[in-house]
Design a protein around this motif. Structure first.
Motif, PDB file in Angstrom:
ATOM      1  N   ALA A  60     -20.299 -37.656   5.114  1.00 25.79           N
ATOM      2  CA  ALA A  60     -20.842 -38.572   3.980  1.00 25.79           C
ATOM      3  C   ALA A  60     -22.118 -37.771   3.988  1.00 25.79           C
ATOM      4  O   ALA A  60     -22.922 -37.618   3.455  1.00 25.79           O
ATOM      5  CB  ALA A  60     -21.017 -39.997   3.882  1.00 25.79           C
ATOM      6  N   ARG A  73     -20.188 -39.847  -1.768  1.00 26.58           N
ATOM      7  CA  ARG A  73     -20.109 -41.827  -2.522  1.00 26.58           C
ATOM      8  C   ARG A  73     -18.633 -42.040  -1.883  1.00 26.58           C
ATOM      9  O   ARG A  73     -18.537 -42.791  -1.518  1.00 26.58           O
ATOM     10  CB  ARG A  73     -20.233 -42.081  -3.719  1.00 26.58           C
ATOM     11  CG  ARG A  73     -20.055 -43.384  -3.954  1.00 26.58           C
ATOM     12  CD  ARG A  73     -20.484 -42.957  -5.853  1.00 26.58           C
ATOM     13  NE  ARG A  73     -19.901 -44.043  -6.155  1.00 26.58           N
ATOM     14  CZ  ARG A  73     -19.640 -43.923  -7.503  1.00 26.58           C
ATOM     15  NH1 ARG A  73     -19.661 -42.940  -8.252  1.00 26.58           N
ATOM     16  NH2 ARG A  73     -19.005 -45.316  -8.092  1.00 26.58           N
ATOM     17  N   ARG A  74     -17.926 -41.350  -2.410  1.00 22.04           N
ATOM     18  CA  ARG A  74     -16.879 -41.116  -1.947  1.00 22.04           C
ATOM     19  C   ARG A  74     -16.302 -40.932  -0.521  1.00 22.04           C
ATOM     20  O   ARG A  74     -14.830 -42.582  -0.230  1.00 22.04           O
ATOM     21  CB  ARG A  74     -15.806 -39.805  -2.538  1.00 22.04           C
ATOM     22  CG  ARG A  74     -15.503 -39.784  -4.143  1.00 22.04           C
ATOM     23  CD  ARG A  74     -14.043 -38.934  -4.652  1.00 22.04           C
ATOM     24  NE  ARG A  74     -14.950 -37.453  -4.136  1.00 22.04           N
ATOM     25  CZ  ARG A  74     -15.586 -36.922  -5.044  1.00 22.04           C
ATOM     26  NH1 ARG A  74     -15.431 -37.562  -6.547  1.00 22.04           N
ATOM     27  NH2 ARG A  74     -15.723 -34.981  -4.901  1.00 22.04           N
ATOM     28  N   ARG A  93     -22.643 -46.631   1.796  1.00 23.15           N
ATOM     29  CA  ARG A  93     -22.230 -46.025   0.807  1.00 23.15           C
ATOM     30  C   ARG A  93     -23.437 -46.852  -0.818  1.00 23.15           C
ATOM     31  O   ARG A  93     -23.302 -45.803  -2.078  1.00 23.15           O
ATOM     32  CB  ARG A  93     -20.906 -46.796   0.553  1.00 23.15           C
ATOM     33  CG  ARG A  93     -20.355 -47.143  -0.651  1.00 23.15           C
ATOM     34  CD  ARG A  93     -19.016 -48.075  -0.893  1.00 23.15           C
ATOM     35  NE  ARG A  93     -18.328 -47.969  -2.383  1.00 23.15           N
ATOM     36  CZ  ARG A  93     -17.161 -48.968  -2.440  1.00 23.15           C
ATOM     37  NH1 ARG A  93     -16.766 -49.431  -1.319  1.00 23.15           N
ATOM     38  NH2 ARG A  93     -17.024 -49.194  -3.565  1.00 23.15           N
ATOM     39  N   CYS A  96     -25.555 -43.562  -0.881  1.00 23.27           N
ATOM     40  CA  CYS A  96     -25.299 -42.636  -1.701  1.00 23.27           C
ATOM     41  C   CYS A  96     -24.695 -42.708  -3.307  1.00 23.27           C
ATOM     42  O   CYS A  96     -24.974 -42.039  -4.576  1.00 23.27           O
ATOM     43  CB  CYS A  96     -23.874 -42.488  -1.501  1.00 23.27           C
ATOM     44  SG  CYS A  96     -23.973 -42.004  -0.069  1.00 23.27           S
ATOM     45  N   ALA A  97     -24.123 -44.113  -3.744  1.00 22.28           N
ATOM     46  CA  ALA A  97     -24.060 -45.053  -5.217  1.00 22.28           C
ATOM     47  C   ALA A  97     -26.071 -44.425  -6.164  1.00 22.28           C
ATOM     48  O   ALA A  97     -25.854 -44.541  -6.855  1.00 22.28           O
ATOM     49  CB  ALA A  97     -23.613 -46.237  -4.941  1.00 22.28           C
ATOM     50  N   CYS A 100     -26.036 -41.501  -7.058  1.00 20.91           N
ATOM     51  CA  CYS A 100     -25.480 -41.274  -8.581  1.00 20.91           C
ATOM     52  C   CYS A 100     -25.632 -41.736  -9.809  1.00 20.91           C
ATOM     53  O   CYS A 100     -24.933 -42.846 -10.830  1.00 20.91           O
ATOM     54  CB  CYS A 100     -23.555 -41.473  -8.029  1.00 20.91           C
ATOM     55  SG  CYS A 100     -23.442 -40.712  -6.543  1.00 20.91           S
ATOM     56  N   GLU A 102     -25.230 -45.088  -9.694  1.00 24.65           N
ATOM     57  CA  GLU A 102     -24.542 -46.788 -10.184  1.00 24.65           C
ATOM     58  C   GLU A 102     -24.869 -47.408  -8.632  1.00 24.65           C
ATOM     59  O   GLU A 102     -24.375 -48.044  -8.042  1.00 24.65           O
ATOM     60  CB  GLU A 102     -23.322 -45.519  -8.798  1.00 24.65           C
ATOM     61  CG  GLU A 102     -22.277 -44.969 -10.273  1.00 24.65           C
ATOM     62  CD  GLU A 102     -21.597 -45.416 -11.212  1.00 24.65           C
ATOM     63  OE1 GLU A 102     -21.708 -46.305 -11.105  1.00 24.65           O
ATOM     64  OE2 GLU A 102     -21.395 -44.326 -11.871  1.00 24.65           O
ATOM     65  N   GLU A 105     -23.555 -50.482  -8.355  1.00 25.48           N
ATOM     66  CA  GLU A 105     -22.397 -50.554  -6.454  1.00 25.48           C
ATOM     67  C   GLU A 105     -23.244 -50.481  -5.358  1.00 25.48           C
ATOM     68  O   GLU A 105     -22.745 -51.323  -5.386  1.00 25.48           O
ATOM     69  CB  GLU A 105     -21.406 -49.144  -6.970  1.00 25.48           C
ATOM     70  CG  GLU A 105     -20.873 -48.995  -5.713  1.00 25.48           C
ATOM     71  CD  GLU A 105     -20.074 -47.544  -5.731  1.00 25.48           C
ATOM     72  OE1 GLU A 105     -19.452 -46.602  -4.875  1.00 25.48           O
ATOM     73  OE2 GLU A 105     -19.807 -47.595  -6.805  1.00 25.48           O
ATOM     74  N   ALA A 106     -24.011 -49.732  -5.928  1.00 19.81           N
ATOM     75  CA  ALA A 106     -25.472 -50.126  -4.532  1.00 19.81           C
ATOM     76  C   ALA A 106     -25.620 -50.753  -4.382  1.00 19.81           C
ATOM     77  O   ALA A 106     -25.388 -51.657  -2.736  1.00 19.81           O
ATOM     78  CB  ALA A 106     -26.474 -48.990  -5.481  1.00 19.81           C
TER      79      ALA A 106
END
Length: 269
Positions: A60, A73-74, A93, A96-97, A100, A102, A105-106
């Protein structure tokens, strides 16, 4: 970034994990990605869950450094599934979110990270920035304050001002540019927006960007010309009004420098 702590023990695959971490520290994410891929495969075969998680987090990190944010993120999400009590996995995570766009989610990932490790100032600060995007002002303020208490040298409680006051500061800074240079900017505008466009962030634009220059240069006049300043991002890194004024000044001069093809240190003002 949250690089794994290097171990003293040699051996395989532990040694390869250390080499992957060293590669990241030395600015070689591609090598880190290659090394961690082999470790991940072997660790899964051998059922070593600790090495699986460490390899996933290294992957990551490497993918993040390569600006392959969706893939990063994945991998971070897989690390969270493998080690749901690991705060570093959730913090990774969340970061990364965030890149993106997101944001929900973050925020969820970062809330979990700080529940598991309440002393992580970096995660608290990032949670604050994410919550600014979600317009959760009260919780963002609490997160920023917690980060500043934990690490006052690196984290601030952001100063917040009215948009009109921010506009006036930006205009005053622009007016200090020598007339000879302003004449070459023609009808350039200084535009203030709260945050970058979320769609642009989803395509790779840095959500923490302070400002951008749009338009031509002194040698190629493509219109329109705009200096765009992002108010919330400026405020997020400034703990008082004086620092905010200085940060706005630096951003404006930096973006004007793009018009003249200059680096910031080359500007004559």
């Amino acid at each position: 970034m949250r690089l794994p702590r290097l171990r003293d023990r040699a051996g395989d695959p532990a040694e390869r994990l250390d080499l992957a971490a060293e590669a990241l520290e030395n600015g070689d994410p591609r090598r880190a990605l290659d090394l961690s891929a082999g470790v991940l495969r072997d660790a899964r075969r051998g059922g070593d869950e600790a090495q699986v998680v460490e390899a996933l987090l290294l992957r990551a990190e490497a993918l993040f450094d390569l600006e392959r944010f969706a893939e990063a993120r994945r991998e971070a999400a897989k690390a969270c599934e493998a080690a749901p009590e690991d705060p570093a996995a959730w913090a990774e995570r969340g970061e990364c979110a965030y890149r993106c766009a997101e944001f929900e989610e973050a925020a969820g990932a970062l809330r979990t990270a700080v529940e598991l490790d309440p002393e992580d100032a970096e995660a608290w600060n990032l949670l604050g920035r994410v919550l600014v995007w979600l317009e959760d002002t009260a919780e963002a303020e609490r997160a920023f304050r917690r980060a500043a208490r934990l690490d006052p040298k690196e984290c601030v409680v952001p100063v917040r001002i009215a948009s009109g006051e921010f506009d006036r500061i930006a205009a005053a800074v622009y007016a200090t540019i020598p007339a000879a240079f302003r004449a070459r900017l023609h009808n350039a505008l200084v535009v203030v927006e709260p945050l970058p466009d979320a769609g642009d962030v989803a395509e790779g634009f840095d959500p923490d960007t302070l400002g951008i220059y749009e338009g031509g240069t002194a040698l190629a006049d493509d219109w329109p010309e705009r200096i765009v300043l992002y108010q919330r991002n400026h405020e997020n890194v400034c703990g008082n009004l004086g620092d905010l004024r200085e940060e706005i000044r630096r951003t404006v001069l930096h973006e004007v420098g793009h018009h003249f093809g200059m680096d910031e240190h080359e500007l004559p003002y």
